[in-house]
Write an enzyme that holds these catalytic residues in place. Structure first.
Site, PDB file in Angstrom:
ATOM      1  N   ASN A   7       0.755  -1.313  -0.049  1.00  0.00           N
ATOM      2  CA  ASN A   7      -0.036  -0.029   0.152  1.00  0.00           C
ATOM      3  C   ASN A   7       1.030   1.331  -0.005  1.00  0.00           C
ATOM      4  O   ASN A   7       1.617   1.591   0.987  1.00  0.00           O
ATOM      5  CB  ASN A   7      -1.034   0.024   1.189  1.00  0.00           C
ATOM      6  CG  ASN A   7      -1.878   0.962   1.299  1.00  0.00           C
ATOM      7  OD1 ASN A   7      -1.818   2.083   0.408  1.00  0.00           O
ATOM      8  ND2 ASN A   7      -2.719   1.128   2.349  1.00  0.00           N
ATOM      9  N   ARG A  90      -2.698  -2.303  -3.490  1.00  0.00           N
ATOM     10  CA  ARG A  90      -3.875  -1.367  -3.350  1.00  0.00           C
ATOM     11  C   ARG A  90      -3.731  -0.069  -4.187  1.00  0.00           C
ATOM     12  O   ARG A  90      -2.664   0.574  -4.270  1.00  0.00           O
ATOM     13  CB  ARG A  90      -3.819  -0.794  -1.928  1.00  0.00           C
ATOM     14  CG  ARG A  90      -4.951   0.006  -1.882  1.00  0.00           C
ATOM     15  CD  ARG A  90      -4.757   0.657  -0.207  1.00  0.00           C
ATOM     16  NE  ARG A  90      -6.064   1.814  -0.033  1.00  0.00           N
ATOM     17  CZ  ARG A  90      -5.741   2.833   0.324  1.00  0.00           C
ATOM     18  NH1 ARG A  90      -4.626   3.371   0.716  1.00  0.00           N
ATOM     19  NH2 ARG A  90      -6.917   3.663   0.329  1.00  0.00           N
ATOM     20  N   HIS A 179     -13.034   3.033   0.151  1.00  0.00           N
ATOM     21  CA  HIS A 179     -12.757   2.178   1.250  1.00  0.00           C
ATOM     22  C   HIS A 179     -13.670   0.994   0.747  1.00  0.00           C
ATOM     23  O   HIS A 179     -13.942   0.007   1.653  1.00  0.00           O
ATOM     24  CB  HIS A 179     -13.564   2.454   2.605  1.00  0.00           C
ATOM     25  CG  HIS A 179     -12.949   3.601   3.281  1.00  0.00           C
ATOM     26  ND1 HIS A 179     -13.655   4.840   3.875  1.00  0.00           N
ATOM     27  CD2 HIS A 179     -11.916   3.967   3.404  1.00  0.00           C
ATOM     28  CE1 HIS A 179     -12.889   5.412   4.545  1.00  0.00           C
ATOM     29  NE2 HIS A 179     -11.881   5.006   4.267  1.00  0.00           N
ATOM     30  N   ARG A 240     -11.524  15.856   7.778  1.00  0.00           N
ATOM     31  CA  ARG A 240     -12.315  16.019   6.804  1.00  0.00           C
ATOM     32  C   ARG A 240     -13.770  16.668   7.121  1.00  0.00           C
ATOM     33  O   ARG A 240     -14.228  16.040   7.965  1.00  0.00           O
ATOM     34  CB  ARG A 240     -12.609  15.025   5.624  1.00  0.00           C
ATOM     35  CG  ARG A 240     -11.060  14.486   5.142  1.00  0.00           C
ATOM     36  CD  ARG A 240     -11.335  13.642   3.803  1.00  0.00           C
ATOM     37  NE  ARG A 240     -10.150  12.961   3.500  1.00  0.00           N
ATOM     38  CZ  ARG A 240      -9.813  11.736   3.694  1.00  0.00           C
ATOM     39  NH1 ARG A 240     -10.765  10.900   3.921  1.00  0.00           N
ATOM     40  NH2 ARG A 240      -8.827  11.208   3.040  1.00  0.00           N
ATOM     41  N   GLU A 383      -8.019  -5.066   5.478  1.00  0.00           N
ATOM     42  CA  GLU A 383      -7.937  -4.705   3.913  1.00  0.00           C
ATOM     43  C   GLU A 383      -7.071  -5.672   3.383  1.00  0.00           C
ATOM     44  O   GLU A 383      -7.083  -6.047   2.187  1.00  0.00           O
ATOM     45  CB  GLU A 383      -7.809  -3.283   3.828  1.00  0.00           C
ATOM     46  CG  GLU A 383      -9.152  -2.565   4.049  1.00  0.00           C
ATOM     47  CD  GLU A 383      -9.054  -0.993   4.191  1.00  0.00           C
ATOM     48  OE1 GLU A 383      -9.243  -0.348   3.377  1.00  0.00           O
ATOM     49  OE2 GLU A 383      -8.881  -0.458   5.482  1.00  0.00           O
TER      50      GLU A 383
END
Ligand code: AMP
Length: 396
Positions: A7, A90, A179, A240, A383
């Site tokens: 990743n 990823r 996601h 965010r 993940e």
């Protein structure tokens, strides 16, 4: 099979080696400060972390140090690189080009590059990581797993913005969602735990981490999700803003003399729970502040839960019902207060949470009462394992 999962960020690279048969993590770690100086964190299963400063002018050196560490005579998890059967990468944004994971070829890399302007901070870094691995392991098959792919079959009514159609036609401006690997992994696991067929189930997944999104998974297909063209849309997150009236952005920018990119940076990095509390983006700090009576922390936590509940409610409408709700990621897996306060909005649906199961729950567990009309679970996401499994499915 042993799968190396990569990743890659702009200055970092996280990795794990997973045995896909046993689901065991053989080793994991990360490279930090790539392009600045360089630091390798390496941990073989069962041993302590090793941290070494090493020069990493580019991602290629970083990958090389990871491979060296993995095959180190004393602490390596592998005898040789021959033991890496495949690499799973990823990739953040697959645009409309990728609806599932793919075996990486030159053409795939070109197509990922064409999505770069949709994720200018992430996709170029992902490609750099892929190229570095291909250079050092030219004969090992590699697979790209996209954050957007699981949401790629959303119906058009869920992904269109109410702006002139030409922006969709000309620039592919639409909602994509992120996601995806986590929403896919957790929704599948939710069906297993509920003992119900995945392809005949209405599931809502609340992935509540520093970045956060909710998805509606109908019969195994993501039919809506709260993030949009970028991860800025939707829930209030660590830093965010999530949803906001675009006019408020113009208003603030004018008052503060900001240009558009500064304003968007403020919405990404200085907003959310950090902006609301003026304390931290970390829910542990915010909860501690609330317990000491901090009013802004209380308002922020109330606002956060209310926004999650609004999305869950919207997705009940989108699917005309819900069978299972799952909480995952750092906050979803650990914060019983947030889970309880989101779920309290759904008494009218006959959802009841068993406090004795929810309180202090940090593991996979059903937290709804036995007579709750909807089953509610805590399901830790994984993940990396999902990426390894997709990789094996394509090249195993
Ligand atoms: P993630 O992005 O999934 O790694 O989630 C990271 C976030 O999870 C952190 O910023 C915290 O806000 C939250 N978190 C992690 N551990 C806990 C905990 N024990 N209790 C509450 N929140 C937590």
């Amino acid at each position: 099979m042993n799968v190396l999962v990569i990743n890659c960020g702009s200055s970092s690279l996280k990795y794990q080696v997973i045995n896909s048969d046993t689901k065991e993590v053989l080793a994991k770690g990360l490279c930090e400060r790539i392009g600045i100086d360089g630091r390798l964190v390496y941990q073989k299963a069962g041993l302590d972390k090793e941290i070494t400063d090493l020069p990493m002018p580019t991602h290629t050196e970083a990958v090389k140090f990871v491979l060296d560490a993995l095959t180190n005579e004393k602490t390596g998890a592998l005898k040789s690189l021959e033991e890496i059967d495949a690499v799973g990468h990823r990739i953040v944004h697959g645009g409309e080009k990728f609806k599932s994971s793919v075996v990486i070829t030159d053409d795939v890399i070109k197509a990922v590059e064409e999505c770069n302007d949709l994720a200018p901070l992430h996709n170029p870094a992902n490609i750099i990581g892929i190229n570095a691995c291909r250079e050092l392991m030219p004969n090992v098959p590699m697979v790209g797993v996209f954050d957007t792919a699981f949401h790629a079959n959303m119906p058009q009514k869920a992904y269109m913005y109410g702006v002139p159609y030409k922006y969709y036609e000309n620039y592919k401006v639409r909602r994509y969602g992120f996601h995806g690997t986590s929403h896919s992994f957790v929704s599948k696991r939710a069906a297993e735990l509920a003992g119900k067929p995945y392809d005949n189930l209405k599931t809502i997944v609340c992935h509540l981490g520093n970045g956060a999104s909710v998805s509606a998974v109908l019969n195994g297909v993501s039919v809506d999700t709260s993030m949009g063209l970028s991860p800025l849309e939707g829930l209030i997150m660590g830093t965010r803003s999530g949803d906001i009236d675009p006019s408020a952005i113009e208003f603030i920018a004018k008052k503060e003399g900001m240009d558009l990119s500064k304003a968007v940076n403020m919405l990404n990095k200085e907003s959310g729970m950090l902006g609301l509390t003026e304390i931290s983006s970390d829910f542990r700090d915010i909860s501690a502040a609330m317990e000491k009576g901090d009013e802004k922390a209380k308002v922020a936590l109330d606002t956060y839960c209310y926004r999650v509940a609004k999305y869950v409610g919207a997705y009940v409408a989108a699917m005309n019902g819900v069978d299972v709700i799952a909480f995952t990621a750092g906050i979803g897996e650990n914060d019983d207060f947030i889970r309880r306060n989101v779920m309290k909005y759904f008494g009218y649906l006959g959802i009841t949470i068993d406090d004795s199961k929810n309180d202090n729950c940090h593991e996979e567990r059903k937290i709804s009462t036995d007579d709750s009309k909807v089953e509610v679970y805590v399901i830790p996401t994984n993940e990396e394992l999902a990426i390894a499994e997709d990789t094996v499915a394509l090249v195993g």
